[in-house]
Design a protein around this motif. Structure first.
Motif: not given
Length: 562
Positions: A528-535, A537-538, A552-559
């Motif tokens: 698993l690879d996580w890039q918090p800046a772009t939300a 998850l690989g 890759r999975l894209r999640f709703a960013p914090p804002e």
């Protein structure tokens, strides 16, 4: 409090039934209650459908909605929870939703005029409750207001003098029969105040008292009382503590009496039968004594009842095995319907369960039959302190072997459990009951136990042993056990949340590929690879066969999170 002071449930909507200043909860009086009843009546009257599902967490507002719905001629269905599967089962039964359910009917905040309301017809007013599903899917049980009123009358006749004017507090939900009666209908009828909020934590109990109070609880709560809490304030005000939903273990009953200064009053019954009997114990389990108005007898070793709490006037045969106790009352001997056939032999799950519960290695044990090509006897158990030590020393297989030795001579070889789950606590619902479905879920995990190799801020590695008992294999590809691709996506999301604290909902998938099938017995390596800046998850699932899935999975960013 004398029995004549009780208000029949059908008269609670009459304005002249009691003084308007009579307290209903610590914050509300009768005039405020009737105003909310009128508001809910107005809301229900504006909907043409007759059957409505009602769910509200606040017991005061729930009571107002219940009586308002009855005044409007509605049948109220009380789901035990708001899980999607629960609501899906209700969609074909009801015409609308009320309370805090999605898109539900709500009462206006503007005060409505309660003066036009009269008495309710106890035979016309109906609600539908659900069993806990102890032997499968929850069953719908209809009740009339007359049945409920008879039961409230029996409770007040038996226990009213003990309770006096104490405030009623509770840890159980009013969406089930026990909480509905003890936390809402009985206090309303007996002019006794009730707390509108359900208590969930032991810390909330310690601040109760020393003002007089009654606690409506479940065995699941009472058998986990921490010794290090300061119970003095609660004990000073406690006039009675009730327990229902299952037998209270002897050691838990002893703890309640020792820590709180009150012997718990256990009430035996079911959604279908209503209250049947009661007993008070501080350790040893005395016989069950029938509630006022309830008659009982034994037929073929089974308990039969005649009671105004039942829908029919004749004798009702339960599936509870019982014997008559010396000096009156009866003792329960397990359920008769917990008999399974294994290779043409009748096996009593209750007998196996009783033997396991007597083991010093276990605090609790539940036995169930897992369906399949061949029925398997399974055990979900909570180890005792001694059992926990053995578990640490010998592992799961070692503890299971010791317990099978304990069963030797008490169960046929074919009946010895093949599957074991050792847990810190048995799963319970909001009513404190452990259903067969929740137990079965312990043997159908959604995700294998992760074996973590690396957990860094942006990268994680782990292994998963894919076993045939995973829930994801059910209902998919019946010709051959193949893990569906959607399960791997779900596992990636769950593992990402665990490893990196990923929040927000998944928005989209990118470059997702499924290259090899996953079958039972596979050992998957996961990266698993996580890039918090772009939300982002690989994920990558591999084994000796090669790559099974990646993407890759894209999640709703914090804002963007609500």
């Amino acid at each position: 409090m004398v029995p004549e002071a009780r208000i029949p449930l059908g008269d609670l909507t009459r304005v002249d039934a009691t003084p308007p200043t009579l307290a209903v909860t610590p914050e509300h009086d009768r005039s405020q209650f009737l105003a909310r009843v009128a508001a809910w009546r107005q809301a229900f009257a504006g909907h043409s459908g007759r059957n409505h599902a009602l769910h509200l967490d606040d017991s005061f507002e729930f009571a107002a909605a219940l009586f308002g719905g009855w005044l409007a001629g509605k049948v109220l269905w009380l789901p035990g929870d708001t899980l999607p599967a629960t609501l899906d089962r209700l969609r074909s039964e009801v015409d609308g939703w009320a309370g805090d359910l999605p898109g539900a009917l709500k009462a206006p905040e503007v005060p409505a005029d309660p003066t036009t309301a009269g008495a309710l017809d106890p035979d016309a007013c109906r609600l539908v409750l659900f069993t806990s599903g102890s032997t499968g899917e929850p069953g719908a049980i209809g009740k009339t207001l007359r049945q409920l009123d008879h039961e409230v009358g029996a409770l007040e006749a038996q226990f009213g003098a003990t309770m006096g004017d104490a405030l009623v507090q509770g840890t159980v939900s009013h969406q089930h029969i026990y909480g509905l009666l003890f936390r809402v209908l009985w206090p309303l009828s007996a002019r006794r105040r009730f707390a509108p909020r359900r208590l969930a934590y032991n810390e909330e109990l310690t601040v109760l008292g020393p003002a007089p109070l009654v606690l409506v609880a479940s065995p699941a709560h009472l058998k986990r009382l921490p010794e290090n809490q300061d119970w003095r304030s609660l004990a000073a005000g406690l006039r009675a503590v009730f327990s229902s939903g299952g037998p209270l273990p002897a050691d838990a009953a002893h703890d309640v009496r020792r820590l709180w200064g009150q012997a718990a009053i256990e009430v035996f019954g079911s959604t279908e039968t209503g209250g049947i009997a009661w007993r008070r114990s501080g350790g040893a389990a005395p016989p069950w004594l029938p509630l006022p108005g309830v008659s009982w007898r034994l037929a073929d070793g089974l308990l039969e009842l005649q009671s105004p709490h039942l829908a029919e006037a004749g004798w009702f045969r339960t599936q509870d095995r019982a014997i008559a106790a010396t000096g009156g009352g009866f003792e329960l001997r397990g359920r008769a319907d917990r008999i399974v056939k294994l290779e043409e032999r009748r096996i009593s799950l209750s007998a196996i369960e009783r033997r396991l519960q007597a083991s010093p290695l276990l605090d609790e044990a539940r036995v169930l039959a897992l369906p399949g090509h061949r029925i398997l006897v399974a055990v979900a158990a909570v180890p005792s302190a001694e059992g926990r030590t053995r578990l640490d020393q010998a592992g799961r297989a070692g503890l299971a072997s010791m317990l099978r030795d304990w069963l030797a001579g008490h169960a046929e070889a074919i009946a010895l459990p093949r599957r074991w789950r050792f847990v810190d606590a048995l799963p319970v619902d909001a009513q404190g009951k452990t259903s067969e479905r929740r137990l079965a879920d312990l043997f159908r995990p959604h995700l294998p136990e992760p074996q973590w190799h690396e957990r860094a801020p942006g990268h994680a590695r782990l292994a998963l042993e894919v076993t045939a008992d995973l829930a994801a294999f059910e209902g998919h590809f019946p010709q051959a056990a193949v893990l569906p691709g959607v399960a791997l996506i779900d596992w990636a999301v769950r593992l990402g949340r665990d490893a990196f604290g990923v929040r927000g909902g998944m928005q989209r998938m990118e470059a997702v590929k499924f290259q090899h099938l996953v079958r039972p017995g596979a050992r998957l390596q996961v990266e698993l690879d996580w890039q918090p800046a772009t939300a982002q998850l690989g994920f990558r699932f591999t084994s000796g066969q090669g790559v099974h899935a990646s993407g890759r999975l894209r999640f709703a960013p914090p804002e963007d999170e609500a």
